[in-house]
Write an enzyme that holds these catalytic residues in place. Structure first.
Site, PDB file in Angstrom:
ATOM      1  N   THR A  30       3.249   4.759  15.789  1.00  0.00           N
ATOM      2  CA  THR A  30       3.040   6.273  16.116  1.00  0.00           C
ATOM      3  C   THR A  30       2.565   6.302  17.438  1.00  0.00           C
ATOM      4  OG1 THR A  30       2.334   6.574  13.697  1.00  0.00           O
ATOM      5  CG2 THR A  30       1.527   8.131  15.265  1.00  0.00           C
ATOM      6  N   GLY A  77      10.236   3.550   7.044  1.00  0.00           N
ATOM      7  CA  GLY A  77       8.943   3.788   7.735  1.00  0.00           C
ATOM      8  C   GLY A  77       8.092   2.558   8.233  1.00  0.00           C
ATOM      9  N   THR A  78       8.997   1.656   8.204  1.00  0.00           N
ATOM     10  CA  THR A  78       8.339   0.354   8.630  1.00  0.00           C
ATOM     11  C   THR A  78       8.228   0.312  10.199  1.00  0.00           C
ATOM     12  OG1 THR A  78       9.357  -0.813   6.643  1.00  0.00           O
ATOM     13  CG2 THR A  78       8.618  -2.340   8.764  1.00  0.00           C
ATOM     14  N   HIS A 124      -6.569   1.717  13.410  1.00  0.00           N
ATOM     15  CA  HIS A 124      -6.137   1.325  11.982  1.00  0.00           C
ATOM     16  C   HIS A 124      -6.984   0.315  11.225  1.00  0.00           C
ATOM     17  CE1 HIS A 124      -2.328   3.266  13.680  1.00  0.00           C
ATOM     18  NE2 HIS A 124      -2.325   3.717  12.250  1.00  0.00           N
ATOM     19  N   ARG A 168       0.774  -0.923   0.099  1.00  0.00           N
ATOM     20  CA  ARG A 168       0.026   0.091  -0.082  1.00  0.00           C
ATOM     21  C   ARG A 168       0.921   1.315   0.045  1.00  0.00           C
ATOM     22  NH1 ARG A 168      -3.357  -3.524   3.387  1.00  0.00           N
ATOM     23  NH2 ARG A 168      -1.530  -3.709   4.336  1.00  0.00           N
ATOM     24  N   MET A 169       1.830   1.295   0.807  1.00  0.00           N
ATOM     25  CA  MET A 169       2.661   2.353   0.984  1.00  0.00           C
ATOM     26  C   MET A 169       3.649   2.643  -0.158  1.00  0.00           C
ATOM     27  SD  MET A 169       1.710   4.490   3.153  1.00  0.00           S
ATOM     28  CE  MET A 169       3.274   5.516   2.858  1.00  0.00           C
ATOM     29  N   ASN A 183       5.701   7.618  11.621  1.00  0.00           N
ATOM     30  CA  ASN A 183       4.586   8.322  10.931  1.00  0.00           C
ATOM     31  C   ASN A 183       5.307   9.611  10.384  1.00  0.00           C
ATOM     32  OD1 ASN A 183       2.296  10.115  10.586  1.00  0.00           O
ATOM     33  ND2 ASN A 183       1.042   8.795  11.851  1.00  0.00           N
ATOM     34  N   LYS A 206      -3.612  -4.333   9.502  1.00  0.00           N
ATOM     35  CA  LYS A 206      -2.340  -4.029  10.135  1.00  0.00           C
ATOM     36  C   LYS A 206      -1.845  -4.862  11.296  1.00  0.00           C
ATOM     37  CE  LYS A 206      -0.208   0.033  12.598  1.00  0.00           C
ATOM     38  NZ  LYS A 206       1.165  -0.171  11.727  1.00  0.00           N
ATOM     39  N   ALA A 239      10.961   7.311  11.050  1.00  0.00           N
ATOM     40  CA  ALA A 239       9.674   7.777  11.530  1.00  0.00           C
ATOM     41  C   ALA A 239       8.683   6.749  11.400  1.00  0.00           C
ATOM     42  CB  ALA A 239       9.377   8.933  10.728  1.00  0.00           C
TER      43      ALA A 239
HETATM   44  P1  NAD Z   1       1.902  -3.907   2.640  1.00  0.00           P
HETATM   45  O1  NAD Z   1       1.785  -5.415   3.381  1.00  0.00           O
HETATM   46  O2  NAD Z   1       0.741  -3.415   1.755  1.00  0.00           O
HETATM   47  O3  NAD Z   1       3.323  -3.762   1.897  1.00  0.00           O
HETATM   48  C1  NAD Z   1       4.575  -4.676   2.421  1.00  0.00           C
HETATM   49  C2  NAD Z   1       5.516  -4.745   1.140  1.00  0.00           C
HETATM   50  O4  NAD Z   1       6.909  -5.136   1.654  1.00  0.00           O
HETATM   51  C3  NAD Z   1       5.208  -5.511  -0.065  1.00  0.00           C
HETATM   52  O5  NAD Z   1       5.648  -4.774  -1.163  1.00  0.00           O
HETATM   53  C4  NAD Z   1       5.939  -6.724  -0.078  1.00  0.00           C
HETATM   54  O6  NAD Z   1       6.196  -7.256  -1.072  1.00  0.00           O
HETATM   55  C5  NAD Z   1       7.081  -6.172   0.870  1.00  0.00           C
HETATM   56  N1  NAD Z   1       7.859  -7.328   1.591  1.00  0.00           N
HETATM   57  C6  NAD Z   1       7.209  -8.186   2.151  1.00  0.00           C
HETATM   58  N2  NAD Z   1       8.472  -8.983   2.699  1.00  0.00           N
HETATM   59  C7  NAD Z   1       9.452  -8.550   2.161  1.00  0.00           C
HETATM   60  C8  NAD Z   1      10.812  -9.073   1.981  1.00  0.00           C
HETATM   61  N3  NAD Z   1      11.071 -10.105   2.905  1.00  0.00           N
HETATM   62  N4  NAD Z   1      11.500  -8.344   1.317  1.00  0.00           N
HETATM   63  C9  NAD Z   1      11.245  -7.149   0.637  1.00  0.00           C
HETATM   64  N5  NAD Z   1      10.085  -6.973   0.554  1.00  0.00           N
HETATM   65  C10 NAD Z   1       9.093  -7.622   1.383  1.00  0.00           C
HETATM   66  O7  NAD Z   1       2.237  -2.833   4.057  1.00  0.00           O
HETATM   67  P2  NAD Z   1       1.989  -1.426   3.950  1.00  0.00           P
HETATM   68  O8  NAD Z   1       0.558  -1.165   4.482  1.00  0.00           O
HETATM   69  O9  NAD Z   1       2.447  -0.784   2.770  1.00  0.00           O
HETATM   70  O10 NAD Z   1       2.733  -0.904   5.024  1.00  0.00           O
HETATM   71  C11 NAD Z   1       4.286  -1.185   5.303  1.00  0.00           C
HETATM   72  C12 NAD Z   1       4.990  -0.692   6.658  1.00  0.00           C
HETATM   73  O11 NAD Z   1       4.967   0.500   6.690  1.00  0.00           O
HETATM   74  C13 NAD Z   1       4.234  -1.191   7.629  1.00  0.00           C
HETATM   75  O12 NAD Z   1       4.998  -1.766   8.797  1.00  0.00           O
HETATM   76  C14 NAD Z   1       3.317  -0.375   8.275  1.00  0.00           C
HETATM   77  O13 NAD Z   1       3.253  -0.191   9.683  1.00  0.00           O
HETATM   78  C15 NAD Z   1       4.404   1.114   7.839  1.00  0.00           C
HETATM   79  N6  NAD Z   1       3.577   2.341   7.845  1.00  0.00           N
HETATM   80  C16 NAD Z   1       4.385   3.203   8.221  1.00  0.00           C
HETATM   81  C17 NAD Z   1       3.837   4.552   7.900  1.00  0.00           C
HETATM   82  C18 NAD Z   1       4.598   5.698   8.432  1.00  0.00           C
HETATM   83  O14 NAD Z   1       4.293   6.907   8.130  1.00  0.00           O
HETATM   84  N7  NAD Z   1       5.844   5.491   8.801  1.00  0.00           N
HETATM   85  C19 NAD Z   1       2.532   4.893   7.116  1.00  0.00           C
HETATM   86  C20 NAD Z   1       1.992   3.797   6.858  1.00  0.00           C
HETATM   87  C21 NAD Z   1       2.316   2.446   6.996  1.00  0.00           C
END
Ligand code: NAD
Length: 237
Positions: free
Chosen positions: A157, A90-91, A146, A16-17, A116, A150, A114
């Site tokens: 955050t 951002g993970t 959320h 998604r991100m 968030n 999630k 970060a």
């Molecule tokens: P998602 O599940 O939609 O996407 C995860 C991505 O990671 C996919 O592209 C997947 O292929 C990839 N992935 C998984 N395992 C992998 C590996 N071993 N090697 C490489 N790539 C791999 O998740 P999302 O909703 O996009 O969220 C991702 C992260 O970002 C989550 O930890 C979420 O909490 C965080 N997040 C942070 C913020 C922020 O502002 N910091 C905002 C939203 C989400």
């Protein structure tokens, strides 16, 4: 003199991100995406991609932008170290040893972590610290909501707001996590005294705000020296 575009590697690009970052990057002349990494290694939105197992083959980049899963982060950090590139991460849901590894890596490369990337939440950090200092004896709760997919709870955050509160008043807040429908992200920080309650709330309605913040951070982080950088300082000055 115009600056050459900052070369980005998008890690977690099919999520998604990751897709939101790719969409914005495609319309931003300040950056050029040189590749993507995701679990499958399949192309994402026309961008060349590598699977996690072949991450070392990625083309040269200046900043790795990571929105993936905690399991995936170690390889991304290692690649940044090998290439001398910056990391914008951002993970959420990282272990304490992963956070320690980031701090150690920041001796050699610039890193911004970060939980968030929204400007509103950067401001919320300042506001809750101020409130926690002013009314340290009031009850404090963080209620975060959320989307149902999630994985981690409390959200990154909420934990980072909680750290700011604990730093300001000496004790952490209580957390309540709700997982519901397609909610992008809501954080309510509630201070309760006798006969009054202060509520500070941030609602994210579009995850593009996080992608925009991460992209802006990547542009500003590129070319800087090693160290840990904070989003608030980088974006709000
Ligand atoms: P998602 O599940 O939609 O996407 C995860 C991505 O990671 C996919 O592209 C997947 O292929 C990839 N992935 C998984 N395992 C992998 C590996 N071993 N090697 C490489 N790539 C791999 O998740 P999302 O909703 O996009 O969220 C991702 C992260 O970002 C989550 O930890 C979420 O909490 C965080 N997040 C942070 C913020 C922020 O502002 N910091 C905002 C939203 C989400």
């Amino acid at each position: 003199m115009t600056r050459a575009p900052v070369r980005l590697l998008i890690h977690g690009a099919s999520g998604r991100m990751g897709r939101a970052v790719l969409r914005l990057a495609a319309a931003d002349a300040r950056v050029a995406v040189t590749g993507a990494v995701n679990r499958s290694g399949n192309k994402v939105d026309g961008v060349r991609a590598w699977p996690a197992s072949r991450i070392a083959a990625a083309l040269p980049f200046d900043v790795l932008v990571d929105f993936s899963l905690p399991d995936a982060l170690d390889a991304a950090l290692e690649l940044c170290l090998q290439r001398g590139a910056a990391l914008v991460c951002g993970t959420t849901g990282l272990s304490s040893s992963q956070r320690e590894a980031m701090v150690a890596a920041a001796e050699s490369i610039p890193i911004l972590y970060a939980a968030n990337f929204s400007i509103g939440v950067a401001l919320l950090h300042e506001l809750v610290s101020r409130a926690a200092t002013a009314v340290p004896d009031w009850d404090c709760h963080i209620v975060e909501t959320h989307h149902a997919q999630k994985r981690d709870a409390p959200s990154g955050t909420a934990l980072s707001l909680g750290e700011a509160i604990a730093g300001a008043r000496g004790s952490p807040p209580q957390y309540l996590s709700l997982r519901a429908g397609d909610v992008v992200g809501e954080h309510l920080v509630q201070f309760t005294g006798h006969g009054e309650r202060l509520e500070l709330i941030h609602r994210a309605t579009d995850r593009e705000i996080f992608a925009r913040g991460a992209l802006e951070a990547a542009v500003r982080l590129a070319g800087r020296g090693p160290g840990i950088y904070s989003l608030g300082k980088l974006l709000l000055g």
